[in-house]
Design a protein around this motif. Structure first.
Motif, PDB file in Angstrom:
ATOM      1  N   PHE A   1      15.730  -2.403   2.421  1.00  0.00           N
ATOM      2  CA  PHE A   1      15.866  -1.128   1.541  1.00  0.00           C
ATOM      3  C   PHE A   1      15.190  -0.046   1.973  1.00  0.00           C
ATOM      4  CE2 PHE A   1      17.042  -5.372  -0.574  1.00  0.00           C
ATOM      5  CZ  PHE A   1      18.262  -5.490  -0.512  1.00  0.00           C
ATOM      6  N   GLU A   2      15.901   0.791   1.990  1.00  0.00           N
ATOM      7  CA  GLU A   2      14.298   2.545   2.811  1.00  0.00           C
ATOM      8  C   GLU A   2      13.650   2.622   2.050  1.00  0.00           C
ATOM      9  OE1 GLU A   2      13.933   2.419   6.157  1.00  0.00           O
ATOM     10  OE2 GLU A   2      15.929   0.246   7.009  1.00  0.00           O
ATOM     11  N   PHE A   3      13.344   3.764   1.985  1.00  0.00           N
ATOM     12  CA  PHE A   3      12.430   4.087   0.648  1.00  0.00           C
ATOM     13  C   PHE A   3      11.673   5.752   1.863  1.00  0.00           C
ATOM     14  CE2 PHE A   3      12.589   0.484  -0.961  1.00  0.00           C
ATOM     15  CZ  PHE A   3      12.891   0.672  -2.950  1.00  0.00           C
ATOM     16  N   ALA A   4      11.979   6.841   1.282  1.00  0.00           N
ATOM     17  CA  ALA A   4      12.002   8.013   2.050  1.00  0.00           C
ATOM     18  C   ALA A   4      10.023   8.522   0.804  1.00  0.00           C
ATOM     19  CB  ALA A   4      12.667   8.883   1.998  1.00  0.00           C
ATOM     20  N   ALA A   5       9.438   8.803   1.634  1.00  0.00           N
ATOM     21  CA  ALA A   5       8.384   9.652   0.400  1.00  0.00           C
ATOM     22  C   ALA A   5       9.345  10.009  -0.342  1.00  0.00           C
ATOM     23  CB  ALA A   5       7.576  10.210   1.056  1.00  0.00           C
ATOM     24  N   GLY A   6       8.634   9.482  -1.863  1.00  0.00           N
ATOM     25  CA  GLY A   6       8.780   9.957  -2.604  1.00  0.00           C
ATOM     26  C   GLY A   6       9.719   9.389  -3.615  1.00  0.00           C
TER      27      GLY A   6
ATOM     28  N   GLU B   1      13.010  10.753 -24.452  1.00  0.00           N
ATOM     29  CA  GLU B   1      12.349  10.403 -25.501  1.00  0.00           C
ATOM     30  C   GLU B   1      11.772   9.064 -24.973  1.00  0.00           C
ATOM     31  OE1 GLU B   1      13.325  10.958 -29.448  1.00  0.00           O
ATOM     32  OE2 GLU B   1      12.311  12.850 -29.299  1.00  0.00           O
ATOM     33  N   ARG B   2      11.854   8.587 -23.482  1.00  0.00           N
ATOM     34  CA  ARG B   2      10.901   7.412 -23.267  1.00  0.00           C
ATOM     35  C   ARG B   2       9.991   8.062 -21.937  1.00  0.00           C
ATOM     36  NH1 ARG B   2      16.791   5.049 -20.471  1.00  0.00           N
ATOM     37  NH2 ARG B   2      15.431   5.025 -18.210  1.00  0.00           N
ATOM     38  N   ILE B   3       9.056   7.201 -21.820  1.00  0.00           N
ATOM     39  CA  ILE B   3       8.735   7.389 -20.767  1.00  0.00           C
ATOM     40  C   ILE B   3       8.914   6.256 -19.808  1.00  0.00           C
ATOM     41  CG2 ILE B   3       6.589   5.508 -22.552  1.00  0.00           C
ATOM     42  CD1 ILE B   3       4.591   7.406 -20.557  1.00  0.00           C
ATOM     43  N   GLU B   4       8.625   6.140 -18.601  1.00  0.00           N
ATOM     44  CA  GLU B   4       9.196   5.736 -17.935  1.00  0.00           C
ATOM     45  C   GLU B   4       8.327   5.341 -16.870  1.00  0.00           C
ATOM     46  OE1 GLU B   4      13.761   6.933 -17.780  1.00  0.00           O
ATOM     47  OE2 GLU B   4      12.379   7.209 -15.255  1.00  0.00           O
ATOM     48  N   MET B   5       8.125   3.990 -16.271  1.00  0.00           N
ATOM     49  CA  MET B   5       6.796   3.490 -15.148  1.00  0.00           C
ATOM     50  C   MET B   5       7.686   3.256 -14.137  1.00  0.00           C
ATOM     51  SD  MET B   5       4.266   0.848 -16.289  1.00  0.00           S
ATOM     52  CE  MET B   5       5.026  -0.467 -15.851  1.00  0.00           C
ATOM     53  N   HIS B   6       7.009   3.261 -12.931  1.00  0.00           N
ATOM     54  CA  HIS B   6       7.891   3.759 -11.427  1.00  0.00           C
ATOM     55  C   HIS B   6       6.857   3.423 -10.328  1.00  0.00           C
ATOM     56  CE1 HIS B   6      11.498   6.174 -12.352  1.00  0.00           C
ATOM     57  NE2 HIS B   6      10.566   6.130 -13.422  1.00  0.00           N
ATOM     58  N   LEU B   7       7.294   2.837  -9.409  1.00  0.00           N
ATOM     59  CA  LEU B   7       6.485   2.555  -8.108  1.00  0.00           C
ATOM     60  C   LEU B   7       6.551   3.376  -6.741  1.00  0.00           C
ATOM     61  CD1 LEU B   7       6.414  -1.367  -8.284  1.00  0.00           C
ATOM     62  CD2 LEU B   7       4.308   0.073  -8.175  1.00  0.00           C
ATOM     63  N   VAL B   8       6.128   4.414  -6.780  1.00  0.00           N
ATOM     64  CA  VAL B   8       6.543   5.370  -5.812  1.00  0.00           C
ATOM     65  C   VAL B   8       6.481   5.470  -4.692  1.00  0.00           C
ATOM     66  CG1 VAL B   8       6.721   8.330  -5.552  1.00  0.00           C
ATOM     67  CG2 VAL B   8       7.181   7.228  -8.142  1.00  0.00           C
ATOM     68  N   ALA B   9       6.950   5.199  -3.580  1.00  0.00           N
ATOM     69  CA  ALA B   9       6.011   5.384  -1.606  1.00  0.00           C
ATOM     70  C   ALA B   9       5.912   6.385  -1.634  1.00  0.00           C
ATOM     71  CB  ALA B   9       7.802   5.471  -0.813  1.00  0.00           C
ATOM     72  N   ARG B  10       4.478   6.233  -1.186  1.00  0.00           N
ATOM     73  CA  ARG B  10       4.334   7.617  -0.529  1.00  0.00           C
ATOM     74  C   ARG B  10       3.612   8.721   0.971  1.00  0.00           C
ATOM     75  NH1 ARG B  10      -1.922   6.030   0.133  1.00  0.00           N
ATOM     76  NH2 ARG B  10      -1.091   4.315   0.743  1.00  0.00           N
ATOM     77  N   TYR B  11       4.773   7.355   2.100  1.00  0.00           N
ATOM     78  CA  TYR B  11       5.463   7.667   3.107  1.00  0.00           C
ATOM     79  C   TYR B  11       6.686   6.862   3.158  1.00  0.00           C
ATOM     80  CZ  TYR B  11       2.282   3.298   3.108  1.00  0.00           C
ATOM     81  OH  TYR B  11       0.954   2.044   3.716  1.00  0.00           O
ATOM     82  N   PRO B  12       7.761   7.007   4.038  1.00  0.00           N
ATOM     83  CA  PRO B  12       8.910   6.204   4.115  1.00  0.00           C
ATOM     84  C   PRO B  12       8.374   4.524   4.716  1.00  0.00           C
ATOM     85  CG  PRO B  12       8.570   8.251   5.325  1.00  0.00           C
ATOM     86  CD  PRO B  12       6.959   8.154   4.694  1.00  0.00           C
ATOM     87  N   THR B  13       8.987   4.084   4.297  1.00  0.00           N
ATOM     88  CA  THR B  13       8.953   2.606   4.010  1.00  0.00           C
ATOM     89  C   THR B  13      10.193   1.612   3.840  1.00  0.00           C
ATOM     90  OG1 THR B  13       7.254   0.702   3.025  1.00  0.00           O
ATOM     91  CG2 THR B  13       8.342   2.353   1.114  1.00  0.00           C
TER      92      THR B  13
ATOM     93  N   GLU C   1       0.639  -1.116  -0.106  1.00  0.00           N
ATOM     94  CA  GLU C   1      -0.202   0.138   0.234  1.00  0.00           C
ATOM     95  C   GLU C   1       0.725   1.050  -0.235  1.00  0.00           C
ATOM     96  OE1 GLU C   1      -3.546  -0.087  -0.457  1.00  0.00           O
ATOM     97  OE2 GLU C   1      -2.191  -2.083  -0.902  1.00  0.00           O
ATOM     98  N   ALA C   2       2.071   1.192   0.462  1.00  0.00           N
ATOM     99  CA  ALA C   2       3.455   2.275   0.737  1.00  0.00           C
ATOM    100  C   ALA C   2       3.501   3.013  -1.039  1.00  0.00           C
ATOM    101  CB  ALA C   2       3.653   2.192   1.103  1.00  0.00           C
ATOM    102  N   PHE C   3       2.668   1.265  -2.192  1.00  0.00           N
ATOM    103  CA  PHE C   3       3.821   2.393  -3.224  1.00  0.00           C
ATOM    104  C   PHE C   3       2.501   2.001  -4.140  1.00  0.00           C
ATOM    105  CE2 PHE C   3       7.367   0.007  -1.258  1.00  0.00           C
ATOM    106  CZ  PHE C   3       8.200   0.202  -2.186  1.00  0.00           C
ATOM    107  N   VAL C   4       2.709   3.489  -5.271  1.00  0.00           N
ATOM    108  CA  VAL C   4       1.814   3.928  -6.201  1.00  0.00           C
ATOM    109  C   VAL C   4       2.643   3.731  -7.860  1.00  0.00           C
ATOM    110  CG1 VAL C   4       0.132   5.696  -5.091  1.00  0.00           C
ATOM    111  CG2 VAL C   4       1.857   6.222  -5.581  1.00  0.00           C
ATOM    112  N   HIS C   5       1.732   3.576  -8.647  1.00  0.00           N
ATOM    113  CA  HIS C   5       2.148   3.253 -10.028  1.00  0.00           C
ATOM    114  C   HIS C   5       1.764   5.373 -10.472  1.00  0.00           C
ATOM    115  CE1 HIS C   5       1.867   3.202 -14.257  1.00  0.00           C
ATOM    116  NE2 HIS C   5       1.101   3.875 -14.871  1.00  0.00           N
TER     117      HIS C   5
END
Ligand code: AVI
Length: 314
Positions: free
Chosen positions: A264-269, A243-255, A230-234
């Motif tokens: 593996f630590e992820f800060a929000a964003g 000239e490329r589109i990238e897909m990311h899974l972005v952390a909404r909050y620290p996780t 749930e912490a990650f959004v597309h």
């Protein structure tokens, strides 16, 4: 991938990818059974124009493409050949010598071979089960007597998902498969306005988001990753300069993602980069092909000018 060695490769690639800066997981891992189903559904969304444009191109120009291929050709497709485009191509050819789909999934290959044998009883179907991103044994593709020419067929713009350097190496391999007198027939998605691309890679129905987020589920399922999904959004991002589109899974909050006791630590964003889809102009693809020793002799477009198909020869 459900076999142990496949899971081990997945584990190693995920561990290496999450240790990298920025964190990246190879896009091939998006396509487990569920991811492949979701990709099929992406192709039906109103926003994802790629598949429809590719098919429209086939339907519009197949007579001309078939006459360039000519009689007694050996068509070698990278992919299972399960799609309607393959049928459009095979139905248009003048007495083809043989058709070889190269596909890693034994089940997908067996199914499409059965279907194509039933639909085209006069064409010799010679399936090869292999990972087409790796070298293919030349004996697997040899015919006796040989066909008049080989056509290496790679529709769908999967070439977009390769980094440029890898795309050149891959095209070089296709050139060698087609040699000495064959051609590479390859679909390439075109550069287009940002809004169109962002919508195509972030459809309103959330299918692309589910496709991307399935990677997190797969990590939990196959390699016991501890993830707060749930912490990650597309997110789809377009980079003009690349000239490329990238897909990311972005952390909404620290996780934190934990795998095999490694954190593996992820800060929000912070994000995990899960796919790049490069968009080409005719000129930029021609120059990519030239780096692989291939010359684009003819380019076709769909009626809306969204998608292209190049006829490459050495
Ligand atoms: C398979 N490949 C050409 C697709 C693309 O458009 O790059 C994969 C995809 N990813 C999100 N939507 C479609």
């Amino acid at each position: 991938m459900s076999d142990t060695s496949g899971s081990e490769a997945f584990r190693e690639d995920v561990l290496a990818g999450l240790s990298a800066d920025p964190p990246t997981i190879p896009c091939k891992y998006l396509y487990d059974a569920k991811g492949s189903d979701l990709f099929e559904r992406i192709c039906e969304t109103p926003e994802y124009y790629v598949t429809r444009a590719d098919l429209a191109l086939h339907e519009t120009h197949m007579d001309e493409i078939a006459s360039m291929i000519g009689p007694n050709a050996h068509v070698i497709e990278l992919g299972s050949g399960a799609g309607i485009k393959t049928r459009v191509l095979l139905a248009s050819l003048d007495s083809p010598r043989a058709y070889t789909p190269i596909e890693i999934s034994a089940a997908a290959l067996a199914q499409s071979t059965r279907d194509l044998e039933a639909a085209f009883p006069a064409i010799e179907i010679r399936p090869v089960q292999a990972d087409y991103t790796r070298p293919i044994a030349s004996e697997a593709l040899a015919l006796d007597p040989p066909a008049r020419m080989r056509v290496v067929y790679f529709p769908g713009s999967t070439i977009s998902n390769f980094e440029h350097e890898d795309a050149v190496a891959f095209l070089d391999r296709l050139r060698r498969i087609a040699a000495p007198s064959g051609a590479v027939l390859i679909g390439v998605d075109l550069v287009k306005p940002l809004e169109r691309l962002l919508a195509a890679y972030d459809d309103a129905g959330g299918i692309t988001a589910a496709f991307n987020r399935n990677l997190l589920e797969r990590m939990r399922r196959e390699i016991d990753a501890e993830i707060d999904a749930e912490a990650f959004v597309h997110e789809a991002r377009y980079y003009d300069s690349l000239e490329r589109i990238e897909m990311h899974l972005v952390a909404r909050y620290p996780t934190t993602i934990v795998i095999d006791g490694r954190s593996f630590e992820f800060a929000a964003g912070d994000s995990i980069h899960t796919e790049s889809s490069h968009k080409y102009s005719v000129a930029s693809f021609k120059s990519l092909a030239e780096q692989a020793g291939l010359r684009s002799e003819k380019v076709w477009f769909d009626p809306d000018g969204l998608f292209s198909m190049h006829w490459l020869i050495s």
